[in-house]
Design an enzyme around this catalytic site. Structure first.
Site, PDB file in Angstrom:
ATOM      1  N   CYS A 196       0.832  -1.198   0.000  1.00 12.62           N
ATOM      2  CA  CYS A 196       0.000   0.000   0.000  1.00 12.62           C
ATOM      3  C   CYS A 196       0.871   1.255   0.000  1.00 12.62           C
ATOM      4  O   CYS A 196       0.598   2.221  -0.713  1.00 12.62           O
ATOM      5  CB  CYS A 196      -0.924  -0.012   1.211  1.00 12.62           C
ATOM      6  SG  CYS A 196      -2.189   1.271   1.194  1.00 12.62           S
TER       7      CYS A 196
ATOM      8  N   CYS B 151      -5.796  -1.464   8.316  1.00 10.79           N
ATOM      9  CA  CYS B 151      -7.075  -0.754   8.259  1.00 10.79           C
ATOM     10  C   CYS B 151      -8.230  -1.683   7.912  1.00 10.79           C
ATOM     11  O   CYS B 151      -9.355  -1.481   8.369  1.00 10.79           O
ATOM     12  CB  CYS B 151      -6.988   0.381   7.236  1.00 10.79           C
ATOM     13  SG  CYS B 151      -6.551  -0.145   5.554  1.00 10.79           S
TER      14      CYS B 151
END
Length: 352
Positions: free
Chosen positions: A95, A194
């Site tokens: 990410c 997340c």
């Protein structure tokens, strides 16, 4: 004229303090929040609100960029494909590379003409005066150090990064947040991933995308010990939640998604002295074809261990540890260090 910087704001205390410190130091700060998840992802919705509140409190502009397509392509699909194949992918480093740092820098340049970005990561950047390469270093607070997750950030982005928290401890960060009176000062610590915050657990997230097929749990000799409800629910080295009764503790030794089997054994059987690495990103050290002695870390929370890294070409290398390592896991990163400097890293391949 004040130097300009775009600060990635997640809505957490760390990125809030990063923005506040740079603002205090005289930077012309713009807050940037990436909208990552579709649906009702609590971390995204709350995070965007809190990021906006921080920008309002600091009287700085705030931008929200819709990065949901990129996140789905580079992270969600990456995770689902990896777990379905029996691996344990590392989404945070991917990410940082594909969704955050390079896109943030591109957006900052194209939209604002700003050539510097900052985040609330616990890491440091220096430059090697001899080679001119940017060095990614561990944070002063080793308990919060995130350099392991940043090894994939390329030199181009690394040289444009500012990590204001790299020299701080987490306690100091909280104290600074309180001193500034930031609205996020007392906000609870976010989880490392997340997706877990949004879906409750990694298993719940994966079950939305991967159909569970019951299969066998076997020992290393092939003896059937029990039944699993999906290989994607397991990872190498796992001990808890196996659902298998045994006189001695058992650990996941390997996962064969093709056979739909989970193989378990004692702790010694979950150890290995070597692994092969793919998709290497060289950081402080330029690409080389010569063997390297370094400290190699194979999990975020694992201590580093001395090993020899032998480059194989095509961004691959063979790593041989001085001592066997527990739970070398395909899909996780092996990151090699010289002291606190990241030399490079790559992804652990499945054993052939």
């Amino acid at each position: 004229m004040a130097e300009k910087v775009v600060v990635g704001l997640s809505g957490g205390v760390d990125s809030s303090v990063a923005a506040a410190l740079l603002h205090q130091q005289g930077y012309d700060v713009t807050g940037l929040t990436l909208w990552l998840m579709r649906g009702k992802g609590q971390c995204c919705s709350d995070g965007m609100v809190d990021a906006a509140r921080i920008c309002e409190q600091l009287s700085i502009p705030h931008e929200i960029v819709d990065s949901r397509d990129a996140f789905e392509q580079h992270i969600i699909n990456y995770l689902v494909t990896g777990y379905a194949a029996g691996n344990t992918p590392l989404p945070c480093s991917r990410c940082n590379k594909a969704v955050k740092f390079a896109p943030m820098l591109h957006y900052a340049r194209e939209k604002f003409g700003i050539d510097k970005i900052a985040t609330g990561h616990y890491a440091r950047v220096t430059i090697d005066p001899e080679t001119g390469r940017y060095q990614l270093r561990r944070a002063v607070d080793r308990t919060k150090d995130q350099s392991y997750f940043l090894y994939e950030v390329a030199q181009e982005e690394l040289g444009r990064c500012v990590f204001p928290l790299g020299d701080l401890t987490k306690i100091e960060t909280r104290q600074i947040a309180a001193e500034f009176g930031l609205v996020t000062a007392e906000k609870a610590e976010s989880q490392d991933l997340c997706l877990v915050e949004a879906h409750g657990s990694m298993q719940q997230f994966l079950d939305r995308y991967i159909h569970s097929h019951k299969g066998k749990i076997v020992d290393t000799s092939g003896k059937i010990l029990g039944e699993h409800d999906g290989t994607h629910h397991y990872t190498i080295g796992q001990r808890k939640g196996l659902g298998v009764a045994a006189a001695n503790p058992l650990y996941v030794v390997s996962i064969d998604a093709g056979k739909n089997e989970v193989v378990v054994g004692d702790r010694s059987e979950a150890q290995d002295g070597e692994c092969t690495i793919d998709q290497i990103n060289w950081v402080a050290l330029a690409p080389t074809d010569r063997p390297i002695r370094a400290e190699v870390q194979i999990r975020y929370r694992s201590p580093s261990s001395i090993a020899t890294i032998m480059p194989l070409g095509d961004n691959r290398a063979h790593v041989v540890f001085d001592e066997p390592q527990f739970s070398i896991t395909p899909g996780q990163a092996a990151v090699w260090y010289s002291g606190d400097i990241v030399l490079g890293g790559g992804l652990i391949e499945p054993k052939s």
